[in-house]
Design a protein around this motif. Sequence first.
Motif, PDB file in Angstrom:
ATOM      1  N   GLY A 256       0.475  -1.094   0.744  1.00 26.49           N
ATOM      2  CA  GLY A 256       0.270   0.246  -0.094  1.00 26.49           C
ATOM      3  C   GLY A 256       1.270   1.528  -0.229  1.00 26.49           C
ATOM      4  O   GLY A 256       0.775   2.075  -0.469  1.00 26.49           O
TER       5      GLY A 256
ATOM      6  N   PHE B  85      -1.282  -5.755  -5.614  1.00 29.94           N
ATOM      7  CA  PHE B  85      -2.651  -6.037  -4.589  1.00 29.94           C
ATOM      8  C   PHE B  85      -4.133  -7.318  -5.915  1.00 29.94           C
ATOM      9  O   PHE B  85      -5.110  -7.666  -5.082  1.00 29.94           O
TER      10      PHE B  85
ATOM     11  N   LEU C  49      -6.690  -9.757  -4.059  1.00 35.34           N
ATOM     12  CA  LEU C  49      -8.427  -9.976  -4.889  1.00 35.34           C
ATOM     13  C   LEU C  49      -8.982 -11.266  -5.853  1.00 35.34           C
ATOM     14  O   LEU C  49      -9.946 -11.667  -4.942  1.00 35.34           O
TER      15      LEU C  49
ATOM     16  N   ILE D 235     -16.857  -7.841  -5.343  1.00 34.23           N
ATOM     17  CA  ILE D 235     -16.639  -6.830  -4.086  1.00 34.23           C
ATOM     18  C   ILE D 235     -16.641  -7.165  -3.247  1.00 34.23           C
ATOM     19  O   ILE D 235     -16.130  -6.044  -1.750  1.00 34.23           O
ATOM     20  N   LEU D 236     -17.201  -8.640  -2.171  1.00 32.55           N
ATOM     21  CA  LEU D 236     -16.905  -8.910  -0.733  1.00 32.55           C
ATOM     22  C   LEU D 236     -15.243  -8.633  -0.759  1.00 32.55           C
ATOM     23  O   LEU D 236     -14.754  -8.328   0.326  1.00 32.55           O
TER      24      LEU D 236
ATOM     25  N   GLU E 268     -13.574  -6.921  -2.267  1.00 39.15           N
ATOM     26  CA  GLU E 268     -12.696  -6.096  -2.666  1.00 39.15           C
ATOM     27  C   GLU E 268     -12.721  -5.173  -0.572  1.00 39.15           C
ATOM     28  O   GLU E 268     -11.742  -4.576  -0.437  1.00 39.15           O
ATOM     29  N   HIS E 269     -13.886  -5.219  -0.182  1.00 36.57           N
ATOM     30  CA  HIS E 269     -14.282  -5.315   1.049  1.00 36.57           C
ATOM     31  C   HIS E 269     -12.703  -5.508   1.919  1.00 36.57           C
ATOM     32  O   HIS E 269     -12.413  -5.052   3.173  1.00 36.57           O
TER      33      HIS E 269
ATOM     34  N   LEU F 267      -9.928  -6.413   1.927  1.00 28.92           N
ATOM     35  CA  LEU F 267      -8.906  -5.771   1.501  1.00 28.92           C
ATOM     36  C   LEU F 267      -8.827  -4.414   1.774  1.00 28.92           C
ATOM     37  O   LEU F 267      -8.333  -4.037   2.302  1.00 28.92           O
ATOM     38  N   CYS F 268      -9.735  -3.855   1.549  1.00 25.94           N
ATOM     39  CA  CYS F 268     -10.027  -1.784   1.780  1.00 25.94           C
ATOM     40  C   CYS F 268     -10.349  -2.635   3.206  1.00 25.94           C
ATOM     41  O   CYS F 268      -9.460  -1.067   3.681  1.00 25.94           O
ATOM     42  N   VAL F 269     -10.639  -2.898   3.955  1.00 29.58           N
ATOM     43  CA  VAL F 269     -10.461  -2.679   5.362  1.00 29.58           C
ATOM     44  C   VAL F 269      -9.047  -3.360   6.427  1.00 29.58           C
ATOM     45  O   VAL F 269      -8.572  -2.654   7.031  1.00 29.58           O
TER      46      VAL F 269
ATOM     47  N   GLN G  30      -6.022  -2.699   4.422  1.00 30.86           N
ATOM     48  CA  GLN G  30      -5.249  -1.758   3.776  1.00 30.86           C
ATOM     49  C   GLN G  30      -5.434  -0.754   5.001  1.00 30.86           C
ATOM     50  O   GLN G  30      -4.842   0.022   5.383  1.00 30.86           O
ATOM     51  N   GLY G  31      -7.317  -0.060   5.229  1.00 36.38           N
ATOM     52  CA  GLY G  31      -7.559   0.670   6.055  1.00 36.38           C
ATOM     53  C   GLY G  31      -6.948   0.195   7.305  1.00 36.38           C
ATOM     54  O   GLY G  31      -6.660   1.861   8.017  1.00 36.38           O
ATOM     55  N   ALA G  32      -7.352  -0.441   8.189  1.00 34.69           N
ATOM     56  CA  ALA G  32      -6.914  -0.737   9.075  1.00 34.69           C
ATOM     57  C   ALA G  32      -5.016  -0.322   9.278  1.00 34.69           C
ATOM     58  O   ALA G  32      -4.357   0.194  10.425  1.00 34.69           O
TER      59      ALA G  32
ATOM     60  N   LEU H 110      -3.510   1.832   8.183  1.00 31.45           N
ATOM     61  CA  LEU H 110      -3.292   2.671   7.120  1.00 31.45           C
ATOM     62  C   LEU H 110      -3.515   3.451   8.687  1.00 31.45           C
ATOM     63  O   LEU H 110      -2.719   4.164   9.186  1.00 31.45           O
TER      64      LEU H 110
END
Lengths: 189, 189
Positions: free
Chosen positions: A105, A128, A132, A150-151, A153-154, A156-158, A160-162, A164
């Motif tokens: 990231g 990434f 995915l 979409i799940l 991606e969800h 991986l988003c969580v 990566q967000g966590a 960050l």
Amino acid sequence: MMRQGQNKKSRLQDAAKDVIHERGYERTRITDIAERAGVDAGSVYYYFKTKESFGTAVIDSLAKHYSALLEQAGLQPGPRKRINAFIQMVMDKRVLLAQHGCPVGGLCSELRKTAETVDLAQRASEVFREILDWLERQLRELGKAKDARILAEHVLCVLQGAALLAHSFDNPRHLQTQGRRLQRLILNL
Amino acid sequence: MMRQGQNKKSRLQDAAKDVIHERGYERTRITDIAERAGVDAGSVYYYFKTKESFGTAVIDSLAKHYSALLEQAGLQPGPRKRINAFIQMVMDKRVLLAQHGCPVGGLCSELRKTAETVDLAQRASEVFREILDWLERQLRELGKAKDARILAEHVLCVLQGAALLAHSFDNPRHLQTQGRRLQRLILNL
DNA sequence: GTCTATATGTGGATAGAC
DNA sequence: GTCTATCCACATATAGAC
């Protein structure tokens, strides 16, 4: 005879992976990498002609690393356990991730921004993509055909967000709590 | 008489906000900022003594910007609508976010990594803190006292992760789909 | 293959005339 | 307040001796 040469080259590559993770691409100097590898600064250019070549080497190394992680998580019986094993692997690195952020990231976010480094960023984003695709495959096996992507991606988003937030606040807790939440979500799917 | 002075200073600040968002802190040159602001490169140091002072100015400007966004979202009737209004505001910026990433997340991730810039990173992370506090307050009003903080963190994680993926793949779609998912979650809370 | 010396370029910052 | 000239530090990269 290039025994010693191969050794130095891989030592430089490993050092580059660590230092660039710690300091970011732009702020790491070639001499930092040489020093970390215990290689004379003058010898570096024999193995890596440019700084950019360090970048690609590091990204390739990260790609291999995550491939291996996914393969290992794939050994678990059943897609739920496989996904949760991967999430667990990320959580297990939470202290390092809080210290320096996610290496993938970080590179994507830093290198996308300027024309001279987009190709490096693109290469990094392939990591990434692979994650995915792997997640999507597991979710399809769970019968989530319609919104598997979409799940994926969800998830991986969580993560990566966590990573960050953990990095921003220098606090691994975020990876712990969000990872747990994510694992619960997967079990209830 | 400093009419023109104030004008130039604020033009430089605005330019810095944009250019640093686009190129990242490390890779933006003082001259880039001057050029964007239409100010002679020589005059810059009269208004901003150091590059770091540009950094703090930009972060303060971002802090004000997000404060205003939260205040505006706060006008909605009821916490669910307020949270979803904020999510919507982020989604509405999806094209810009895909192009250059989240300005706050980008600075946090770039600047945390080196000792010379940690203080800037810390200042940037305060913007995250303010958003988290605001979200937590809304969630408490919803009766989610027990895990309001973790839910707040979840919302920000998803948004930041989606911004990172959108930026990495240069594709605003991720912000669209993950934002929608998040809004559905809030409505079902 | 290894190391020294150095070229080259760049970017932040200052001095000082106007 | 504005602009020119320039200093200085540093980082990538090269040449060439060993």
